[in-house]
Design a protein around this motif. Structure first.
Motif, short mmCIF file in Angstrom:
data_model
loop_
_atom_site.label_atom_id
_atom_site.label_comp_id
_atom_site.label_asym_id
_atom_site.label_seq_id
_atom_site.Cartn_x
_atom_site.Cartn_y
_atom_site.Cartn_z
N SER A 1 65.55 -2.03 4.77
CA SER A 1 64.60 -1.03 4.30
C SER A 1 64.48 -1.07 2.77
O SER A 1 63.38 -0.95 2.21
N LEU A 2 65.62 -1.26 2.10
CA LEU A 2 65.60 -1.38 0.64
C LEU A 2 64.91 -2.66 0.21
O LEU A 2 64.17 -2.69 -0.78
N GLU A 3 65.13 -3.72 0.98
CA GLU A 3 64.52 -5.01 0.65
C GLU A 3 62.99 -4.93 0.78
O GLU A 3 62.25 -5.44 -0.08
N GLU A 4 62.52 -4.28 1.82
CA GLU A 4 61.09 -4.13 2.03
C GLU A 4 60.46 -3.30 0.92
O GLU A 4 59.39 -3.63 0.39
N PHE A 5 61.15 -2.24 0.53
CA PHE A 5 60.67 -1.38 -0.55
C PHE A 5 60.62 -2.14 -1.87
O PHE A 5 59.64 -2.05 -2.63
N ALA A 6 61.66 -2.94 -2.15
CA ALA A 6 61.70 -3.69 -3.40
C ALA A 6 60.62 -4.75 -3.44
O ALA A 6 60.04 -5.04 -4.50
N ARG A 7 60.30 -5.34 -2.26
CA ARG A 7 59.34 -6.44 -2.22
C ARG A 7 57.92 -5.97 -2.51
O ARG A 7 57.22 -6.55 -3.33
N ASP A 8 57.49 -4.91 -1.84
CA ASP A 8 56.09 -4.51 -2.01
C ASP A 8 55.88 -3.00 -2.11
O ASP A 8 54.76 -2.51 -2.04
N GLY A 9 56.98 -2.24 -2.27
CA GLY A 9 56.85 -0.80 -2.43
C GLY A 9 56.71 -0.03 -1.14
O GLY A 9 56.51 1.20 -1.16
N THR A 10 56.85 -0.70 0.02
CA THR A 10 56.72 -0.02 1.31
C THR A 10 57.88 0.95 1.53
O THR A 10 59.04 0.61 1.36
N ILE A 11 57.51 2.17 1.92
CA ILE A 11 58.52 3.18 2.25
C ILE A 11 58.41 3.44 3.75
O ILE A 11 57.49 4.13 4.20
N ASN A 12 59.33 2.85 4.51
CA ASN A 12 59.28 3.05 5.96
C ASN A 12 59.81 4.43 6.32
O ASN A 12 60.23 5.21 5.45
N GLN A 13 59.82 4.71 7.61
CA GLN A 13 60.20 6.04 8.07
C GLN A 13 61.64 6.37 7.67
O GLN A 13 61.94 7.50 7.28
N GLU A 14 62.51 5.38 7.73
CA GLU A 14 63.92 5.62 7.38
C GLU A 14 64.05 5.96 5.90
O GLU A 14 64.72 6.93 5.51
N LEU A 15 63.41 5.16 5.04
CA LEU A 15 63.52 5.36 3.60
C LEU A 15 62.79 6.63 3.15
O LEU A 15 63.18 7.26 2.16
N ALA A 16 61.75 7.02 3.90
CA ALA A 16 61.00 8.23 3.55
C ALA A 16 61.89 9.47 3.57
O ALA A 16 61.66 10.44 2.84
N PHE A 17 62.93 9.44 4.41
CA PHE A 17 63.85 10.57 4.49
C PHE A 17 64.53 10.79 3.14
O PHE A 17 64.83 11.94 2.77
N TYR A 18 64.76 9.70 2.42
CA TYR A 18 65.48 9.80 1.14
C TYR A 18 64.53 9.90 -0.05
O TYR A 18 64.87 10.52 -1.07
#
Length: 538
Positions: free
Chosen positions: A37-54
């Protein structure tokens, strides 16, 4: 040979698996997040459902800062990094971090940490926080309670430092108002180079009794004083070199001093570099706690032998001044008469809680010395200046109380290596000599950051709300106060006594944002009371 070593380290450090999740507790909740989830966010800024919690309540600017932090690359040599973390100090650092970053089951993460750091630094992407997480060989268990406790201690140390520096400033201002009025503008400016000129010379000295060779850099006045020439010896810090103090030596020499700068071979920059190159196991030799003060006495002995034939018999070697920085500050205090207190040191080093005083990484190594009474006092040393000295635990109140000669202790409010609150302000009242001074320079940070390499400078520049004083300002403070102190207590010229007033420190810093404060023995009781409020008297 280098490729063989690199291959061997890789074989040891390459993880069979990688971290999939980071687990941590928040209050009664046990939470986790996938590294993907952190890798996806770092790559293109995507905030998935799991990361959105934080990150749901985090503003866009803070999200971008977090993303940049995940990808911020540190250019470190992987082999040198690995070797550093194999040293005693490096392993102690890993042990402390491993208490915060654990493996499943709560085990200390020391060894996986070292492997992940090496693997990330070796990777084409380089050492980033995200790449470190990828290379960690197991899931990560963050001890959030301990992390918050450490963060609280760091914050408290920062706040206490600010409070105590403010207290010293108040005492200095109060004393300045009571000082005998002096028109410093009409007196010689001690920040300006003197008129004696400067000559340089290099000596190679051999101490057969210790199987030790010393390179000593001499800074001499081009023309001698009409009376005996005062002598000052300067001791550099851990991983440092005499060259770092050449400007200070030239300043004193230009005022008629004979200055000697020894290179302590077991704890200098060369030793540090050779450790990273694989020639030594540790960045300094344990014997340096003994050899450094003995170096000072040996140099005085050698100068006495050479004085008549090489220096026209002009040197005053019965009243020598010593200036030391950091580990050199320990050295200066040791030859002044301070004695190692092993019981006090063990008490500090065995404390179960994490300590924000980073200088303990060095001081605690002395516990491996043979337990006996070490007396390095040299009666020819008549006054010392200890700049950012390592001293509080290794000497303690009892050890420092043995000093009976004049001492000037210098502290910096930004010093992370030998924090002023623990290493200078706290220990200043322990000195029993009546002629003692404490100078606190706002913004002084242990080393001159302008001389750091590009990587370290880039890191410092990236820190928010952090401004350092111009190194020339700190040099001016040091040149003026050092010259005044040695003139009074080594050259025996009472005419310079007015410069050792709090009012002179106020005069030097009157137009500057970063101030210099100076107090003497009369302020010790007030400092003890201030320390008591924060439970820092012992």
């Amino acid at each position: 040979m280098g490729s063989l070593l690199l291959g061997a380290i890789c074989a040891i450090a390459i993880p069979l698996e990688a971290a999939e999740r980071i687990y941590f507790n928040y209050g009664p909740l046990r939470l986790s997040i996938r590294v993907d989830s952190l890798e996806e966010f770092a790559r293109d800024g995507t905030i998935n459902q799991e990361l959105a919690f934080y990150l749901g309540d985090v503003n866009p600017e803070q999200r971008q800062q977090f993303r940049e932090a995940l990808l911020q690359r540190s250019e470190l040599n992987p082999v040198q990094l690995y070797r550093f973390f194999k040293t005693s100090i490096g392993e102690d650092i890993l042990e402390g971090i491993g208490q915060l970053i654990r493996t499943p089951g709560g085990r200390n993460g020391k060894y996986p940490l070292r492997g992940a750091l090496f693997q990330a630094a070796s990777d084409s992407e380089g050492l980033t926080l995200l790449n470190f997480l990828r290379k960690f060989p197991t899931d990560i268990q963050l001890d959030t309670d301990e992390i918050f406790a450490v963060a609280e201690k760091v914050q408290r140390a920062v706040e206490v430092t600010a409070a105590l520096v403010e207290k010293v400033s108040q005492l200095s201002d109060r004393k300045a108002r009571k000082d005998r009025p002096v028109n410093f503008a009409a007196l010689p400016d001690l920040r300006v180079r003197g008129s004696y000129g400067v000559e340089k010379q290099v000596l190679t000295l051999r101490d057969e009794s210790r199987d030790r060779t010393l390179t000593v850099y001499l800074y001499k006045p081009q023309r001698w004083r009409p009376e005996k020439t005062p002598v000052v010896i300067m001791s550099h810090g851990l991983g440092s070199r005499p060259k770092d103090f050449s400007a200070r030596a030239e300043h004193l020499a230009s005022h008629g001093y004979f200055v000697a700068l020894p290179q302590h071979p077991g704890s200098d920059l060369t030793r540090f570099q050779e450790t990273l190159a694989g020639y030594y196991r540790d960045i300094f030799s344990l014997d340096e706690f003994v050899d450094r003060p003995l170096d000072i006495s040996f140099i005085i002995d050698e100068l006495q032998k050479r004085d008549r034939t090489e220096f026209e018999g002009r040197l005053n070697l019965e009243e020598v001044g010593v200036l030391g920085h950091s580990f050199g500050g320990y050295t200066a205090l040791a030859v002044a008469g301070a004695q190692i207190d092993f019981d006090n040191l063990k008490k500090s080093c065995d404390a179960p809680d994490w300590d924000p005083n980073l200088s303990l990484l060095l001081q605690c190594r002395a516990l491996a010395l043979p337990r006996k009474n070490y007396n390095f006092k040299d009666p020819r040393v008549k006054a010392v200046i200890a700049v950012n000295p390592v001293n509080s635990s290794i000497f303690g109140p009892q050890g420092l109380s043995q000093i009976q000669i004049p001492v000037l202790v210098v502290a910096g409010s930004y010093d992370p290596a030998t924090p002023a609150v623990f290493e200078q302000i706290r220990s200043f009242p322990w000195l029993s000599t009546p002629n003692k001074y404490l100078a606190v320079a706002e913004g002084q940070a242990h080393v001159d950051f302008s001389q750091l390499d590009a990587g370290a400078s880039q890191l410092l520049n990236s820190l928010p709300n952090l401004t350092f004083p111009d190194p020339i300002l700190i040099d001016n403070y040091a040149d003026a106060m050092g010259l005044a102190f040695f003139e009074v207590y080594v050259a025996d010229d009472a005419n310079y006594s007015s410069y050792l007033q709090s009012s002179y420190a106020a005069y030097l810093s009157r137009e500057n944002i970063f101030k210099l404060y100076l107090v003497d023995s009369a302020s010790a009781t007030e400092i003890v009371r201030a320390l008591a409020k924060f439970n820092l008297n012992n």
